[in-house]
Design a protein around this motif. Sequence first.
Motif, PDB file in Angstrom:
ATOM      1  N   GLU A 208      21.674  19.993  -2.636  1.00 10.88           N
ATOM      2  CA  GLU A 208      22.898  19.830  -1.863  1.00 10.88           C
ATOM      3  C   GLU A 208      22.619  19.776  -0.363  1.00 10.88           C
ATOM      4  OE1 GLU A 208      23.673  20.981  -5.817  1.00 10.88           O
ATOM      5  OE2 GLU A 208      22.513  22.097  -4.324  1.00 10.88           O
ATOM      6  N   ASP A 211      22.374  16.290   1.104  1.00 11.66           N
ATOM      7  CA  ASP A 211      23.652  15.627   1.376  1.00 11.66           C
ATOM      8  C   ASP A 211      24.316  16.187   2.635  1.00 11.66           C
ATOM      9  OD1 ASP A 211      23.427  14.051  -0.943  1.00 11.66           O
ATOM     10  OD2 ASP A 211      24.287  15.661  -2.163  1.00 11.66           O
ATOM     11  N   ALA A 212      24.002  17.444   2.951  1.00 18.81           N
ATOM     12  CA  ALA A 212      24.654  18.097   4.087  1.00 18.81           C
ATOM     13  C   ALA A 212      24.090  17.656   5.431  1.00 18.81           C
ATOM     14  CB  ALA A 212      24.541  19.619   3.948  1.00 18.81           C
ATOM     15  N   PRO A 214      22.505  14.361   7.033  1.00 22.70           N
ATOM     16  CA  PRO A 214      22.144  12.940   6.890  1.00 22.70           C
ATOM     17  C   PRO A 214      20.888  12.576   7.688  1.00 22.70           C
ATOM     18  CG  PRO A 214      24.463  13.224   7.488  1.00 22.70           C
ATOM     19  CD  PRO A 214      23.809  14.547   7.686  1.00 22.70           C
ATOM     20  N   LEU A 234      16.986  13.176  -6.016  1.00 23.43           N
ATOM     21  CA  LEU A 234      17.037  12.346  -4.812  1.00 23.43           C
ATOM     22  C   LEU A 234      16.678  10.904  -5.133  1.00 23.43           C
ATOM     23  CD1 LEU A 234      15.171  14.503  -2.116  1.00 23.43           C
ATOM     24  CD2 LEU A 234      17.589  14.535  -2.712  1.00 23.43           C
TER      25      LEU A 234
END
Length: 327
Positions: A208, A211-212, A214, A234
């Motif tokens: 996660e 995704d947090a 970029p 990924l």
Amino acid sequence: MAVTQSPVREIHVAVGVIVREGRVLIARRPDHVHQGGLLEFPGGKVEPGETVQQALVREIAEETGLSLSETSLEPVIGIRHDYGDKRVFLDVWRTSEVSGEPEGREGQPVDWLEPEQLRDQDFPIANRPVIRALRLPGVLAITGAMTSMEDGLASLGSGLEQLKAFRASCVVLRAPELSLEDYVRFASKAVPFCKEQGLTPILHGSPEMFDAVPGAGGLHLPWREAQGLASRPLPESVWLGVSCHDADQLAHAAAVGADYATLGPVQPTRSHPGRPAMGWERFEVLAAGAVIPVYALGGLGPGEEIAARRLGGQGVAGIRFWWRSDR
């Protein structure tokens, strides 16, 4: 009456990674052979009574006309792969000490390519970990202890000269001391900073986390995050690493599609006092059984990169050789 099938014999193949001025020698397999039309690293079968080094010297001379010495060869990785109709053990060795100009003496096209030009889909599946090993640096930098986002960014900036001196092109942004919120703030500033400096920033934590924040070039999973995964979390276009400590963990890292692993501690470390070190002999055994590139970790610096490579590792990963923790 039941018919007993004969076991599939494993073929021992010596594979040469021949490097000249940063480029790698590649050949194209003839159309009529197994995996025909695909690219490959030159080499061939190890004959009875031969060492893998002797086989490489012979095969490279027969295939390309190039001359190399046995003593210049250093281990890269060993890969076992079952194609269904054929099982192979690719015994991969590297050298940059080679004389002559290559030619395809068996009618195969040969060429020198940059590592960035090597695409997975152009090679047999078993060759893909070799491509990873060629693209990854020999030194993997990891950030050390930090008390705040500002402290971490300052230490990152002060370590740039050491990173460049040791050719560490990837930085794992590890900061277990920070809260999740503070880590995201730190990484959100460190990622563009690293990219501006020509470094590939690799986040550290859960899937996660990728995704947090970029723009990162990959994610390094602590074992506690990797152990519950069943597949790669990924895209293939970024790096995925896993922290490992034994053979089972290395096998799991490969099964979930990791591109590389760190393995340690090889030597005692100040960051984990009291944790037993495996030593170089155990590292060599575990690296030989892995099918992905493996970095030696724990009490090491760039001075041990060659030692790690000679024992079948990708190189070394570490903190203390570049990170300022006294700020």
